[in-house]
Design a protein around this motif. Structure first.
Motif, PDB file in Angstrom:
ATOM      1  N   ARG A   9       0.921  -1.100   0.003  1.00 35.39           N
ATOM      2  CA  ARG A   9       0.134  -0.059  -0.040  1.00 35.39           C
ATOM      3  C   ARG A   9       0.938   1.492  -0.063  1.00 35.39           C
ATOM      4  NH1 ARG A   9      -4.699  -1.840   4.363  1.00 35.39           N
ATOM      5  NH2 ARG A   9      -4.629  -3.924   3.765  1.00 35.39           N
ATOM      6  N   LYS A  10       2.040   1.129   0.191  1.00 35.93           N
ATOM      7  CA  LYS A  10       3.240   2.188  -0.124  1.00 35.93           C
ATOM      8  C   LYS A  10       2.818   3.273   1.229  1.00 35.93           C
ATOM      9  CE  LYS A  10       3.906   2.410  -5.076  1.00 35.93           C
ATOM     10  NZ  LYS A  10       3.640   0.983  -5.188  1.00 35.93           N
ATOM     11  N   ILE A  11       2.804   2.396   2.414  1.00 31.15           N
ATOM     12  CA  ILE A  11       2.553   3.205   3.503  1.00 31.15           C
ATOM     13  C   ILE A  11       3.855   3.848   3.775  1.00 31.15           C
ATOM     14  CG2 ILE A  11       2.095   2.682   6.050  1.00 31.15           C
ATOM     15  CD1 ILE A  11      -0.519   2.541   4.495  1.00 31.15           C
ATOM     16  N   ASP A  12       3.798   4.937   4.398  1.00 36.51           N
ATOM     17  CA  ASP A  12       5.092   5.678   4.979  1.00 36.51           C
ATOM     18  C   ASP A  12       5.489   5.023   6.362  1.00 36.51           C
ATOM     19  OD1 ASP A  12       5.091   7.759   2.624  1.00 36.51           O
ATOM     20  OD2 ASP A  12       3.528   8.575   3.940  1.00 36.51           O
ATOM     21  N   ILE A  13       4.740   4.834   7.269  1.00 35.81           N
ATOM     22  CA  ILE A  13       5.426   4.485   8.658  1.00 35.81           C
ATOM     23  C   ILE A  13       4.610   3.229   9.161  1.00 35.81           C
ATOM     24  CG2 ILE A  13       5.627   5.177  10.997  1.00 35.81           C
ATOM     25  CD1 ILE A  13       6.830   7.096   9.270  1.00 35.81           C
ATOM     26  N   VAL A  14       5.411   2.157   9.473  1.00 40.25           N
ATOM     27  CA  VAL A  14       4.842   1.125  10.266  1.00 40.25           C
ATOM     28  C   VAL A  14       5.239   1.089  11.781  1.00 40.25           C
ATOM     29  CG1 VAL A  14       4.649  -1.375  10.595  1.00 40.25           C
ATOM     30  CG2 VAL A  14       4.888  -0.420   8.290  1.00 40.25           C
ATOM     31  N   LEU A  15       4.035   1.213  12.673  1.00 40.66           N
ATOM     32  CA  LEU A  15       4.333   1.110  14.234  1.00 40.66           C
ATOM     33  C   LEU A  15       4.120  -0.067  14.686  1.00 40.66           C
ATOM     34  CD1 LEU A  15       2.741   4.604  14.957  1.00 40.66           C
ATOM     35  CD2 LEU A  15       5.222   4.017  14.965  1.00 40.66           C
ATOM     36  N   ALA A  16       5.098  -0.991  15.176  1.00 47.67           N
ATOM     37  CA  ALA A  16       4.919  -2.486  15.512  1.00 47.67           C
ATOM     38  C   ALA A  16       4.808  -2.380  17.022  1.00 47.67           C
ATOM     39  CB  ALA A  16       5.913  -3.310  14.910  1.00 47.67           C
ATOM     40  N   ASP A  17       3.585  -2.783  17.833  1.00 44.07           N
ATOM     41  CA  ASP A  17       3.565  -3.053  18.988  1.00 44.07           C
ATOM     42  C   ASP A  17       4.137  -4.191  19.468  1.00 44.07           C
ATOM     43  OD1 ASP A  17       2.941  -2.280  21.562  1.00 44.07           O
ATOM     44  OD2 ASP A  17       0.751  -2.570  21.385  1.00 44.07           O
ATOM     45  N   THR A  18       4.618  -4.324  20.623  1.00 45.94           N
ATOM     46  CA  THR A  18       4.949  -5.730  21.192  1.00 45.94           C
ATOM     47  C   THR A  18       4.576  -5.876  22.495  1.00 45.94           C
ATOM     48  OG1 THR A  18       7.259  -5.003  21.976  1.00 45.94           O
ATOM     49  CG2 THR A  18       7.129  -5.761  19.826  1.00 45.94           C
TER      50      THR A  18
END
Ligand code: GTP
Length: 368
Positions: A248-257
């Motif tokens: 999707r050509k997203i700028d930012i991925v924020l990964a929770d853990t």
């Protein structure tokens, strides 16, 4: 505002990642326009007497409460640390001669503000040098010398997060239970959106079901895509999220853990695996590995920084809940003993209460 983020598993409940992922759930955000009000306006009662024309008076609108600026919120947020530090320092800086007794008192004040021994020793030495160089004689002149010393000490932590080199830029968040990871993700998503960037969230806290649901509900309300799985493990969620973000050509991925203690070795191994899988999904990712720290833990923050850095190779820190503590001096300890860029600081539960760390503003808010 973040009431849906309220949760809390006990650290000892943390289990190893579950197996058998069920299909991906995805929440995108069709924001429903609020339905028009159906309330009927009240009909004015018919006047019994025609009143004499009154002089034209402009109705006075009740003043809307003014939104505090970031500087004001920062100052308010740091009030506990400032009260403690400030009150003690006020006595020192009141006037009189600069002598050994004064330096001794200063040492005590710095130590009680959670700066730790190495930072305190460094600051004392530096302040002494400034006093000699500037030819200061009176204690009242010491305040500026200390401010300058502290600013110089913590300034190297001020390295803003630059997400521009990667698309998507994958940011992974780690930390102990309740440090503020999930909340910070919501705030960061807002922050990046306000810069015109598209954001996707990976609900990688698969241990606590409520964390996933809260993130999805938040995503729906704020037009942010959330990739989540019913069950499954954190690494699988992050993998899927990155693939979706690339497509999707997203700028930012924020990964929770999920939250974990550095002493829970199997969980530290699990988070290392999450990082490896992220790199498989997108070579070179994660581009940023952030440790979220609760400022209330004071000097223990250092132990966490060291342990998570050993396990993951940290590239940044977020220090939350500075508003609830008098231990804001821990930043000096981190700067001196284990410096990792302090990307953001949190001074409240509101969406706008997380901002990039600026050393000078921080010190000003602490002293003035
Ligand atoms: N006062 C204040 N509260 C905060 C701040 N940041 C987070 N919180 C609160 O801290 C609590 C825990 O935050 P979470 O985001 O749920 O923490 P977490 O790290 O995701 O927790 P786990 O999922 O259990 O690991 C929530 O009630 C937040 O509202 C802050 O800067 N100031």
């Amino acid at each position: 505002m973040f009431s849906f983020f309220k949760k809390k598993p006990k650290p000892e409940d943390l289990a190893a990642p579950q197996a058998a992922a069920t299909p991906i759930a995805e929440a995108t955000a069709p924001v429903n326009p609020s339905s028009p009000s159906t309330a009927e306006p009240l009909a004015p009662a018919a006047p019994a007497v025609i009143p004499a024309p009154a002089p034209a008076v402009t109705p006075v609108e009740p003043e809307a409460p003014r939104k505090q600026s970031w500087t004001e919120r920062l100052k308010a947020g740091l009030s506990k640390t400032r009260d403690k530090l400030g009150k003690s320092l006020a006595g020192l800086f009141g006037g009189g001669k600069i002598d050994e007794d004064l330096y001794e008192e200063l040492e005590t004040v710095l130590l009680t503000a959670d700066m730790g021994v190495p930072a305190t020793m460094h600051l004392l030495k530096d302040v002494r040098e400034r006093v000699t160089l500037r030819g200061l004689k009176d204690a009242s002149e010491l305040k500026q010398a200390l401010k300058d010393s502290l600013t110089e000490l913590i300034a190297p932590l001020q390295i803003p997060l630059d997400t521009s080199g990667h698309q998507p830029c994958v940011i992974m968040l780690a930390g102990v239970n309740g440090a503020g990871k999930t909340t910070s993700i919501g705030k960061l998503a807002k922050y990046f959106q306000s810069q015109g960037k598209s954001v996707l969230l990976a609900a990688g806290d698969t241990f606590r079901a409520a964390a996933r649901e809260q993130l999805m509900a938040w995503g729906e309300r704020n037009n942010v895509t959330v990739i989540a799985q019913q069950g499954g493990d954190s690494a699988a969620v992050c993998y899927d999220a990155i693939q979706a973000a690339v497509a999707r050509k997203i700028d930012i991925v924020l990964a929770d853990t999920a939250g974990r203690l550095p002493t829970q070795l199997h969980l530290m191994e699990e988070i290392r695996k999450v990082k490896r899988v992220i790199d498989k999904a997108l070579p070179g990712a994660p581009h940023e590995v952030i440790l979220v720290l609760d400022a209330n833990i004071g000097q223990n923050a250092l132990t966490q920084v060291k342990a998570f850095d050993d396990a993951l190779g940290l590239t940044g820190l977020i220090l939350t809940k500075l508003d609830g503590t008098a231990k804001g001096g821990v930043i000096a300890a981190i700067a001196r003993e284990h410096p990792v860029p302090l990307r953001f600081i949190g001074v409240g539960e509101g969406l706008d209460d997380l901002r990039p760390f600026l050393a000078r503003d921080y010190i000003d808010a602490l002293f003035d």
